[in-house]
Scaffold this active site. Sequence first.
Site, PDB file in Angstrom:
ATOM      1  N   GLY A  12       0.751  -1.232   0.046  1.00  0.00           N
ATOM      2  CA  GLY A  12       0.144   0.121   0.106  1.00  0.00           C
ATOM      3  C   GLY A  12       0.937   1.235  -0.103  1.00  0.00           C
ATOM      4  N   ASP A  13       0.327   2.463  -0.095  1.00  0.00           N
ATOM      5  CA  ASP A  13       1.093   3.629  -0.248  1.00  0.00           C
ATOM      6  C   ASP A  13       1.971   3.806  -1.296  1.00  0.00           C
ATOM      7  OD1 ASP A  13      -0.612   4.175   2.103  1.00  0.00           O
ATOM      8  OD2 ASP A  13       0.841   3.095   3.244  1.00  0.00           O
ATOM      9  N   LYS A  16      -1.065   5.175  -5.728  1.00  0.00           N
ATOM     10  CA  LYS A  16      -1.846   4.691  -6.762  1.00  0.00           C
ATOM     11  C   LYS A  16      -2.841   5.796  -6.837  1.00  0.00           C
ATOM     12  CE  LYS A  16      -3.735   1.535  -3.896  1.00  0.00           C
ATOM     13  NZ  LYS A  16      -2.723   1.470  -2.853  1.00  0.00           N
ATOM     14  N   GLY A  17      -3.204   6.803  -5.975  1.00  0.00           N
ATOM     15  CA  GLY A  17      -4.232   7.843  -6.132  1.00  0.00           C
ATOM     16  C   GLY A  17      -3.696   8.618  -7.401  1.00  0.00           C
ATOM     17  N   GLY A  40      -6.150   5.659   1.666  1.00  0.00           N
ATOM     18  CA  GLY A  40      -5.992   7.024   1.614  1.00  0.00           C
ATOM     19  C   GLY A  40      -5.202   7.426   0.557  1.00  0.00           C
ATOM     20  N   HIS A  41      -5.788   8.139  -0.464  1.00  0.00           N
ATOM     21  CA  HIS A  41      -5.178   8.445  -1.628  1.00  0.00           C
ATOM     22  C   HIS A  41      -5.230  10.015  -1.532  1.00  0.00           C
ATOM     23  CE1 HIS A  41      -6.997   4.934  -4.440  1.00  0.00           C
ATOM     24  NE2 HIS A  41      -6.137   4.472  -3.483  1.00  0.00           N
ATOM     25  N   THR A  42      -4.131  10.280  -1.993  1.00  0.00           N
ATOM     26  CA  THR A  42      -3.594  11.934  -1.979  1.00  0.00           C
ATOM     27  C   THR A  42      -3.536  12.332  -3.535  1.00  0.00           C
ATOM     28  OG1 THR A  42      -2.671  11.635   0.160  1.00  0.00           O
ATOM     29  CG2 THR A  42      -2.298  13.777  -0.876  1.00  0.00           C
ATOM     30  N   GLN A 224      -5.570  -0.425  -0.926  1.00  0.00           N
ATOM     31  CA  GLN A 224      -4.190  -1.344  -0.480  1.00  0.00           C
ATOM     32  C   GLN A 224      -3.525  -2.065  -1.379  1.00  0.00           C
ATOM     33  OE1 GLN A 224      -7.799  -1.907   1.548  1.00  0.00           O
ATOM     34  NE2 GLN A 224      -7.386  -0.136   2.263  1.00  0.00           N
ATOM     35  N   GLY A 302      -1.799   8.986  10.198  1.00  0.00           N
ATOM     36  CA  GLY A 302      -0.633   9.521  10.585  1.00  0.00           C
ATOM     37  C   GLY A 302       0.492   9.073  11.208  1.00  0.00           C
ATOM     38  N   ASP A 333      11.642  10.299  -7.857  1.00  0.00           N
ATOM     39  CA  ASP A 333      12.428  11.613  -7.122  1.00  0.00           C
ATOM     40  C   ASP A 333      12.970  11.380  -5.663  1.00  0.00           C
ATOM     41  OD1 ASP A 333       9.611  11.707  -7.033  1.00  0.00           O
ATOM     42  OD2 ASP A 333      10.005  13.603  -5.610  1.00  0.00           O
ATOM     43  N   VAL A 416       7.534  11.671 -10.522  1.00  0.00           N
ATOM     44  CA  VAL A 416       8.933  12.519 -10.218  1.00  0.00           C
ATOM     45  C   VAL A 416       8.452  13.627  -9.220  1.00  0.00           C
ATOM     46  CG1 VAL A 416      10.139  11.735 -12.183  1.00  0.00           C
ATOM     47  CG2 VAL A 416       8.848  13.720 -12.262  1.00  0.00           C
TER      48      VAL A 416
HETATM   49  P1  IMP Z   1      -7.023  -2.848   8.468  1.00  0.00           P
HETATM   50  O1  IMP Z   1      -7.210  -2.770   6.722  1.00  0.00           O
HETATM   51  O2  IMP Z   1      -7.436  -1.514   9.088  1.00  0.00           O
HETATM   52  O3  IMP Z   1      -7.615  -4.184   8.833  1.00  0.00           O
HETATM   53  O4  IMP Z   1      -5.655  -2.898   8.812  1.00  0.00           O
HETATM   54  C1  IMP Z   1      -4.841  -4.246   8.412  1.00  0.00           C
HETATM   55  C2  IMP Z   1      -3.454  -4.002   7.759  1.00  0.00           C
HETATM   56  O5  IMP Z   1      -3.463  -3.286   6.729  1.00  0.00           O
HETATM   57  C3  IMP Z   1      -2.592  -2.925   8.615  1.00  0.00           C
HETATM   58  O6  IMP Z   1      -1.525  -3.358   8.508  1.00  0.00           O
HETATM   59  C4  IMP Z   1      -2.843  -1.661   8.039  1.00  0.00           C
HETATM   60  O7  IMP Z   1      -1.723  -0.812   8.273  1.00  0.00           O
HETATM   61  C5  IMP Z   1      -2.648  -1.904   6.662  1.00  0.00           C
HETATM   62  N1  IMP Z   1      -3.459  -1.178   5.675  1.00  0.00           N
HETATM   63  C6  IMP Z   1      -4.940  -0.880   5.746  1.00  0.00           C
HETATM   64  N2  IMP Z   1      -5.100  -0.043   4.518  1.00  0.00           N
HETATM   65  C7  IMP Z   1      -4.017   0.384   4.290  1.00  0.00           C
HETATM   66  C8  IMP Z   1      -3.471   1.412   3.116  1.00  0.00           C
HETATM   67  O8  IMP Z   1      -4.418   2.269   2.650  1.00  0.00           O
HETATM   68  N3  IMP Z   1      -2.247   1.584   3.108  1.00  0.00           N
HETATM   69  C9  IMP Z   1      -1.555   0.920   3.946  1.00  0.00           C
HETATM   70  N4  IMP Z   1      -1.558   0.098   4.691  1.00  0.00           N
HETATM   71  C10 IMP Z   1      -3.039  -0.250   4.815  1.00  0.00           C
END
Ligand code: IMP
Length: 428
Positions: A12-13, A16-17, A40-42, A224, A302, A333, A416
């Site tokens: 994740g992170d 993708k957004g 969370g997509h920024t 995710q 956060g 970058d 970048v």
């Molecule tokens: P849950 O999805 O809240 O049940 O969390 C399960 C696991 O997935 C945890 O390790 C979270 O930190 C991770 N996780 C859930 N959503 C995201 C995301 O959008 N980005 C990164 N990690 C995520």
Amino acid sequence: MPATVVVGTQWGDEGKGKVTDLLAKDMALVVRYQGGHNAGHTVVVGGETFALQLVPSGVLYPGTVPVIGNGVVVDPGVLLAEVDSLEAKGIDCSRLRVSGNAHLIMPWHRELDRLTERYLGRNQLGTTRRGIGPAYADKAARVGLRVQDLLDEKIFRQKLDAALKEKNAVLAKVYNRLPLSADEIAGRYLGEYLPRLAPMVADSVGLVHEALEAGRNVLLEGAQATFLDLDHGTYPFVTSSNPVAGGACTGAGVGPRDITSVIGIAKAYVTRVGSGPFPTELGGEEADVLVERGREFGTNTGRRRRPGWFDAVMLRHAVRLNSLTELALTKLDVLDTLPVLRVCVAYDDPVEGRRYQHMPYHQSVLHRVTPVYEELPGWQADLSGATSPGDLPRAARDYVDLLADLAGVPVSVVGVGPGRDQYVRVAA
Ligand code: IMP
């Protein structure tokens, strides 16, 4: 009839957004197929930052219909707050559609997510505590409430009362908590949320197929990522749904043959939030550089993300699991200042004395492997203004080419910088 899937290839992170936003302008529909507001997509547009949790990125383009698919779990209070904050920034959300088959996140899901994490103590998963896991558990146990249940007060009350009978007993007897009030919940969900949600409720599967039959482009947007997938990720440190491309079929209601391309999003290094194994995890100064330059703090919670070098063993597995047709490489970058870069090309298992080119299936092996790195020189130049492949220094192009070679899939886009226009198209 082109349907494209966008899927994260790491934990994740990956950004993708930004890639979804880039693709969304040519799409009739952008459909989220799983997850909830744990995502969370920024997206940064004209210097303004939009942090999207549930609403698909397509909302930012007037010609695109954003759809929350049946595979998503929806907290209606959060969804409506997100709509309010987008509209306050001048974004029209009237086109947003929500599948009637999507499951609702209820107050006990949030409560149970927090409580079960607390009970796990040192073994906690590090969930986002948004109620995602408990909502999917109820879906599988066939005691969940769906968006369409809101449309019939009698059915909603019956299902709510039945669910609360069990949930309140668990809250009181297992966790020593006060019971939740059915009247209070019904008042909020039916009185406050329903009037605003009702116009959005739709037959999302019908919408997708009408668009595909008319030859229009549909983007299926995963949240995710591959290694947080319930079946294929680093279980139990995973989310409760299927982000892999196959999840797009069930979560949006299409067959595999409807999907024409699958774009894997890979960050130029790796991060993960929450607990779980991470072979290329970094500490020290290099970690701080990645976290600070990459602003690696959760959009949602956060939390500081754990950083590490790029892992091509994971990438190869993501190529297999998702049948990726191309890759988008993001945040190149962030590596600008590093003199030396490492890419993990295999894992060594010190116990079996064996080298793994592909992901070991057994979690004990993954916990103890050490990465085998290929080292490359950094480019030590500012990439943020690059707009064409010729603007990338030789060392940066070599890095991108190495990742494409290791994956066996072309890289089509390189990010970048955070801005909407900060990307380089490197292949057709
Ligand atoms: P849950 O999805 O809240 O049940 O969390 C399960 C696991 O997935 C945890 O390790 C979270 O930190 C991770 N996780 C859930 N959503 C995201 C995301 O959008 N980005 C990164 N990690 C995520």
